[in-house]
Design a protein around this motif. Structure first.
Motif, PDB file in Angstrom:
ATOM      1  N   LEU A   1      -8.540  -3.755  -4.453  1.00  0.00           N
ATOM      2  CA  LEU A   1      -7.956  -4.097  -5.743  1.00  0.00           C
ATOM      3  C   LEU A   1      -7.598  -5.579  -5.774  1.00  0.00           C
ATOM      4  CD1 LEU A   1      -6.580  -3.126  -8.479  1.00  0.00           C
ATOM      5  CD2 LEU A   1      -4.463  -3.012  -7.137  1.00  0.00           C
TER       6      LEU A   1
ATOM      7  N   ARG B   1       0.843  -1.200   0.000  1.00  0.00           N
ATOM      8  CA  ARG B   1       0.000   0.000   0.000  1.00  0.00           C
ATOM      9  C   ARG B   1       0.874   1.244   0.000  1.00  0.00           C
ATOM     10  NH1 ARG B   1      -5.327  -0.399   3.023  1.00  0.00           N
ATOM     11  NH2 ARG B   1      -5.639  -1.536   1.066  1.00  0.00           N
TER      12      ARG B   1
ATOM     13  N   GLU C   1       0.262   5.446  -6.568  1.00  0.00           N
ATOM     14  CA  GLU C   1      -0.602   5.559  -5.399  1.00  0.00           C
ATOM     15  C   GLU C   1      -1.473   4.312  -5.321  1.00  0.00           C
ATOM     16  OE1 GLU C   1      -3.525   8.670  -5.741  1.00  0.00           O
ATOM     17  OE2 GLU C   1      -3.501   8.552  -7.918  1.00  0.00           O
ATOM     18  N   GLY C   2      -2.116   4.127  -4.171  1.00  0.00           N
ATOM     19  CA  GLY C   2      -3.003   2.980  -4.017  1.00  0.00           C
ATOM     20  C   GLY C   2      -2.247   1.704  -3.706  1.00  0.00           C
ATOM     21  N   ASP C   3      -2.756   0.573  -4.198  1.00  0.00           N
ATOM     22  CA  ASP C   3      -2.195  -0.733  -3.887  1.00  0.00           C
ATOM     23  C   ASP C   3      -1.492  -1.348  -5.094  1.00  0.00           C
ATOM     24  OD1 ASP C   3      -3.353  -0.391  -1.438  1.00  0.00           O
ATOM     25  OD2 ASP C   3      -4.843  -1.989  -1.645  1.00  0.00           O
TER      26      ASP C   3
END
Length: 315
Positions: A309, A186, A220-222
């Motif tokens: 995700l 993450r 960004e994000g996973d």
């Protein structure tokens, strides 16, 4: 075909091994399932058996003596009250600190009663689920993942993880990955617009690795990783726009002992209700022992989340 239309298929491939009903699973997946079932059946004994508190004096001593974890060893060395010889090596310091301090560490562990573990580690998750009126018998475990926060420092990406004993033998930024275990990396706000990429070369984005990875090159994000037997033993993570911001990825079998014994958070994702909603539990600081993986910190009830995700929509 648009890229987005391929994502569900890739996600299913990533997760297919994680929750297979037959065949051998990774020890941390077996562990995650055992913890979830302990909550699901309100089984404190099973929960306790998968904790560091289940070790007796003999098994705890054996675990601590040989632990291949720089942070854990340095912590015990820092607690040593006697002076070390000026020319003592790190290994000699460890042997001395272990000899004088392991029993006190065991006593500290043994002071935690089952009642305290029930109140502080077991019940809070059940209470969190009760606030959503969750009926455990109709829940479905859909993912067991190693959860690794990633941030950006003045030298590049930093992936959460303990370092190896000999920093001369492996770069402290080396990322050890087990085959047949799903990792959810993450990326936090500090990584924004800094692409996290995995590839066959330490800096070449043209050689990005495309098998068993979802979200490669994300800023960004996973990023979701699940490597298998065909994955090379060595890969690299890097930022294409900043040289030297990454490190090695060493891909190991679960049974390969030639790696640091890292503490890893295990993220459990399950579904419940109609319409289906996703919920998560984070089991903190899971470490491998001769008795199998055991958690060292109290699990955290995260609660309801958007569909993560890589996890397909419920039918």
């Amino acid at each position: 075909m648009p890229i987005n239309s391929k994502i569900p298929a890739v996600a299913i491939i990533l997760l297919a091994g994680a929750l297979q009903l037959q065949g051998e699973r990774h020890p941390k997946e077996e562990f995650g399932r055992a913890i979830f079932n302990a909550y699901r059946t309100n089984d404190l004994d099973a929960f306790f058996a998968n904790s560091i508190f289940s070790l007796n004096e003999t098994t705890f001593r054996a675990f601590l003596k040989d632990v291949r974890n720089r942070e854990l060893r340095e912590n015990l060395i820092s607690l040593h009250k006697l002076s070390f010889p000026k020319d003592a090596t790190n290994e000699q310091k460890w042997e001395e600190a272990f000899k004088h301090n392991w029993r006190e560490q065991w006593r500290h562990l043994a002071r935690n009663s089952r009642k305290e573990i029930h109140e502080q580690a077991f019940s809070p998750v059940l209470e969190g689920a009760a606030r959503y009126d969750i009926q455990w018998k109709t829940t479905k475990l859909v993912a067991i993942e190693a959860f690794l926060p990633v941030t950006w420092t003045n030298v590049g990406f930093k992936i959460k993880g303990d370092t190896d004993l000999d920093l001369g033998a492996s770069n402290p930024r080396t990322f050890f990955v087990d085959r047949d275990l799903t990792y959810r990396l993450r990326l936090d706000n500090l990584t924004y617009a800094k692409a996290f990429m995995v590839g066959l070369d330490e800096q070449d984005s043209e050689k990005a690795y495309g098998h068993g990875i979802l979200g490669n090159g994300a800023g960004e994000g996973d990023v979701l990783i699940r490597f298998g037997e065909k994955t090379p033993n060595q890969l690299y993570y890097f930022c294409p726009d900043q040289k030297g911001a990454g490190g090695n990825i060493l891909v190991k079998d679960a049974t390969d002992a030639n790696k640091p014994n890292q503490r890893t958070d295990i993220l459990l994702t399950f579904t419940y209700g109609q319409p289906t909603r996703f919920y998560q539990i984070l089991v903190r600081d899971v470490i491998q022992t001769r008795s199998g993986p055991l958690f060292c910190e109290r699990p955290e009830w995260i609660g309801v989340v958007e569909r993560p995700l890589g996890i397909p929509e419920a039918p």
